[in-house]
Design a protein around this motif. Structure first.
Motif, PDB file in Angstrom:
ATOM      1  N   ALA A   1      12.227 -10.891   7.274  1.00  0.00           N
ATOM      2  CA  ALA A   1      12.010 -11.730   8.451  1.00  0.00           C
ATOM      3  C   ALA A   1      11.229 -10.967   9.520  1.00  0.00           C
ATOM      4  CB  ALA A   1      13.348 -12.217   9.009  1.00  0.00           C
TER       5      ALA A   1
ATOM      6  N   LEU B   1       7.619  -9.460   8.017  1.00  0.00           N
ATOM      7  CA  LEU B   1       6.556 -10.463   7.878  1.00  0.00           C
ATOM      8  C   LEU B   1       6.099 -10.970   9.229  1.00  0.00           C
ATOM      9  CD1 LEU B   1       7.717 -12.573   4.807  1.00  0.00           C
ATOM     10  CD2 LEU B   1       5.806 -10.984   4.934  1.00  0.00           C
ATOM     11  N   GLN B   2       7.037 -11.085  10.151  1.00  0.00           N
ATOM     12  CA  GLN B   2       6.660 -11.563  11.488  1.00  0.00           C
ATOM     13  C   GLN B   2       5.683 -10.587  12.132  1.00  0.00           C
ATOM     14  OE1 GLN B   2       7.555 -10.810  14.979  1.00  0.00           O
ATOM     15  NE2 GLN B   2       6.364 -12.628  15.474  1.00  0.00           N
TER      16      GLN B   2
ATOM     17  N   SER C   1       2.297 -10.602  10.246  1.00  0.00           N
ATOM     18  CA  SER C   1       1.462 -11.786  10.408  1.00  0.00           C
ATOM     19  C   SER C   1       0.704 -11.759  11.714  1.00  0.00           C
ATOM     20  CB  SER C   1       2.309 -13.041  10.316  1.00  0.00           C
ATOM     21  OG  SER C   1       3.216 -13.086  11.388  1.00  0.00           O
ATOM     22  N   PHE C   2       1.303 -11.179  12.743  1.00  0.00           N
ATOM     23  CA  PHE C   2       0.600 -11.169  14.018  1.00  0.00           C
ATOM     24  C   PHE C   2      -0.001  -9.811  14.337  1.00  0.00           C
ATOM     25  CE2 PHE C   2       3.250 -14.852  14.237  1.00  0.00           C
ATOM     26  CZ  PHE C   2       2.394 -15.783  14.801  1.00  0.00           C
TER      27      PHE C   2
ATOM     28  N   TYR D   1      -4.559 -12.645   4.833  1.00  0.00           N
ATOM     29  CA  TYR D   1      -3.872 -13.950   4.846  1.00  0.00           C
ATOM     30  C   TYR D   1      -3.147 -14.274   3.548  1.00  0.00           C
ATOM     31  CZ  TYR D   1      -5.824 -15.537   9.297  1.00  0.00           C
ATOM     32  OH  TYR D   1      -6.126 -15.691  10.610  1.00  0.00           O
TER      33      TYR D   1
ATOM     34  N   LEU E   1      -0.130 -12.319   2.883  1.00  0.00           N
ATOM     35  CA  LEU E   1       0.996 -12.760   3.705  1.00  0.00           C
ATOM     36  C   LEU E   1       1.685 -13.962   3.079  1.00  0.00           C
ATOM     37  CD1 LEU E   1      -0.395 -12.369   7.292  1.00  0.00           C
ATOM     38  CD2 LEU E   1       1.583 -11.231   6.321  1.00  0.00           C
TER      39      LEU E   1
END
Lengths: 301, 301
Positions: A249, A252-253, A256-257, A265, A268
């Motif tokens: 959690a 990846l958060q 991703s940013f 992409y 991800l």
């Protein structure tokens, strides 16, 4: 009787058929909007998952040449391999499994022991302790955020696996107790008594007799704990610094940013798939327990 | 006899869980009331007592009240969309003849996904280049009419001041619908079938049946749903945090994200705790108010 005798059986049959046809049409017309609405929403949930899957199975360059609506022209598992190795997704995955398993097993065991005592053993102060445990069901989690962080910091536990376990074990305790006490209270006392006569000691009565009987309740608690732990975000966000300890959690958060490179992409999306699949499998396998437990759970409000 | 044997378990079973609960679970909540009256940067040896200064700072803190405003927007937006739509979906699922299980299963899928995944999914879906949504609108020729209708110059769903908040409400709707629909379904299942049959024989149907039979009997469930929506709504954190990649803008900042930031980014730990005391007071007040309001309404029925 007289009217019936003038109508032939065929005419009656025809009338009945027409009636049935009209009924079917009317029913269909009234149900069509329901199917359309429900279908649209169900489709959105399924398509969202399929989209993630398709995105994870295509080379990233396709994304920018053909756009998101195009099906993959070339299928590849490379994104999964890359995400697992280069982006630490493999490590995040193992961390998530570790937090979920240890968190769940520990909290279910702790709650089962405590619930058994509070449900089946009479001793002075029992009610007081019961209500003491229930207090935190009414307190929003943010109140203790800062003091608890410094408690852990002073104990030298910030950025350790142990802090995640400790918070998992205590976090769900009140709620799990609430469910399990109700469950233990429904079990008959005769079984405990006959086990005692057969020479069982207190531990054996609990472990061999009562715990197996409580299995349905324990399963519900365990499933909810596991799903909650798998998706847990805030505890690791507050307590973990070292990226090698992140669960999916949080990892990846940040990935991703954190990455402005659009070249990552599709990787991800592969990471997201790895995050989704276990929880989806659990849901489909334990669907009945989850939907039933959810109703019991909501009663606490 | 049995009780005397079982009492041996009290200390070994209750001791560890009670100790963990008191130290990690409950104590930091009490400590928070002292922390709220102090100033602390996390580095000094101890906090400095400042009395009610944090609360007067709060009153003048424009960014905080902006966050409070946004929280209210999200909470109310979610209640007025989720409550009626999930009730409608539950009734629709009950009314259809086929595919009930399928709809129940798929509708809950968004609710089992991690909020991080949901945020992630929507950021990509709504992305102007690789997302599904805007290219589809463009292909259908809806981009310009929609821009005019909404009065915006670009369909930047998560970034435009006019669009960001409603979009977040819609994402919450998508994720929460399954959960609340299942709660309403459980409530509907509790209504005795004979009662509905009797009402139908008396000529009640459609809206009348709903208004006079289903709605009053479903009221306890509605009460629970409303309470959960309020409590969860006021405490919204992960969705807002994840949608903005942690770099929360004043546009969508909510109470919980502001508290988190004040503590762990600005390192104003005392002030953050004062804000969380305020948040707790809000949650408690809303719980009591909504209970009282719905209680009165239930009697009127």
């Amino acid at each position: 009787m007289t009217t019936e005798s003038t109508v032939t059986p065929q005419v009656m049959q025809q009338q009945r058929d027409r009636q049935a046809q009209q009924d079917r049409l009317r029913r269909w017309l009234t149900e069509a909007p329901a199917y359309a609405l429900l279908g649209a929403f169900s489709l959105s949930a399924i398509l969202a998952l399929i989209w993630v899957l398709l995105m994870s199975l295509r080379p990233v360059k396709e994304l920018f040449t053909y756009g998101a609506w195009a099906l993959p022209k070339e299928w590849t598992l490379q994104n999964y391999v890359d995400a697992w190795r280069e982006m630490r997704v493999g490590q995040y995955f193992f961390n998530t499994v570790l937090y979920s398993v240890v968190g769940t097993v520990g909290s279910v065991f702790l709650a089962a022991c405590t619930a058994y005592i509070l449900a089946r053993v009479k001793f002075p102060g029992r009610n007081f302790i019961y209500y003491l445990f229930l207090i935190s069901l009414m307190i929003p989690g943010y109140l203790a955020m800062v003091p608890r962080y410094f408690l852990m910091k002073n104990l030298g536990l910030v950025d350790t696996y142990l802090v995640i376990f400790l918070i998992a074990w205590t976090g769900g305790l009140s709620f799990n107790l609430f469910l399990l006490i109700n469950f233990f209270e429904t079990l008959p006392t005769e079984l405990e008594e006959s086990a005692l006569i057969d020479g069982a000691n207190a531990w054996q009565i609990f472990w061999d007799i009562m715990l197996p009987l409580a299995r349905p309740g324990l399963a519900t608690v365990a499933i909810f704990m596991f799903m909650g732990q798998w998706n847990e975000f805030m505890t690791p966000l507050i307590y973990l610094r070292d990226a090698s300890k992140y669960p999916l959690a949080l990892g990846l958060q940040i990935l991703s940013f954190g990455s402005t490179y659009s070249a990552t992409y599709t990787k991800l999306f592969a990471g997201m798939m790895l995050f989704i699949i276990p929880i989806l499998v659990i849901y489909l396998v334990f669907k009945r327990q989850i939907t039933e437990g959810l109703t019991v759970g909501a009663l606490k409000g | 006899m049995l009780q005397r044997e079982l009492r041996k378990l009290v200390i070994p079973f209750l001791g560890p869980s009670l100790a963990l609960y008191l130290v990690i679970g409950l104590w930091p909540n009490l400590e928070a009331f002292y922390w709220a009256l102090t100033e602390y940067d996390g580095l000094a040896p101890i906090q400095t007592y400042v009395g009610l200064e944090n609360f007067s700072t709060m009153l003048a803190d424009r960014r905080w009240w902006g966050a409070v405003n946004n929280t209210i927007y999200f909470a109310i937006g979610t209640i007025i969309t989720l409550l009626p739509i999930s009730l409608l979906f539950a009734i629709l699922i009950m009314s259809v003849r086929r595919g009930r299980e399928f709809f129940k299963t798929t509708i809950y899928i968004p609710s089992i996904l991690s909020v991080v995944i949901v945020a992630f999914l929507w950021v990509f879906l709504l992305d102007s280049t690789i997302g599904l949504f805007n290219p589809a609108l463009k292909a259908l020729g809806l981009t310009e009419p929609l821009k005019q209708l909404l009065g915006v110059n670009s369909l930047n769903w998560l970034g435009h001041p006019k669009l960001a908040k409603p979009t977040i409400v819609l994402i919450q709707l998508w994720q929460g619908l399954g959960f609340y629909t299942l709660l309403f379904l459980a409530g509907l299942a509790k209504i005795p079938g004979e009662l509905l049959d009797a009402a139908r024989i008396d000529g009640a149907a459609g809206w009348g049946l709903f208004r006079h039979i289903t709605w009053p009997l479903l009221f306890p469930t509605t009460q629970t749903v409303l309470l959960l929506l309020i409590i969860n709504g006021v405490q919204i954190f992960t969705l807002v945090y994840a949608l903005s990649g942690g770099g929360i803008s004043p546009l969508t900042q909510v109470m919980a994200t502001y508290i988190y930031r004040t503590a762990f980014t600005d390192r104003l730990f005392g002030y953050a705790t004062a804000l969380s005391v305020f948040l707790m007071a809000v949650v408690m007040a809303l719980t009591i108010v909504s209970r009282e309001l719905t209680k009165r309404e239930a009697i009127e029925m």
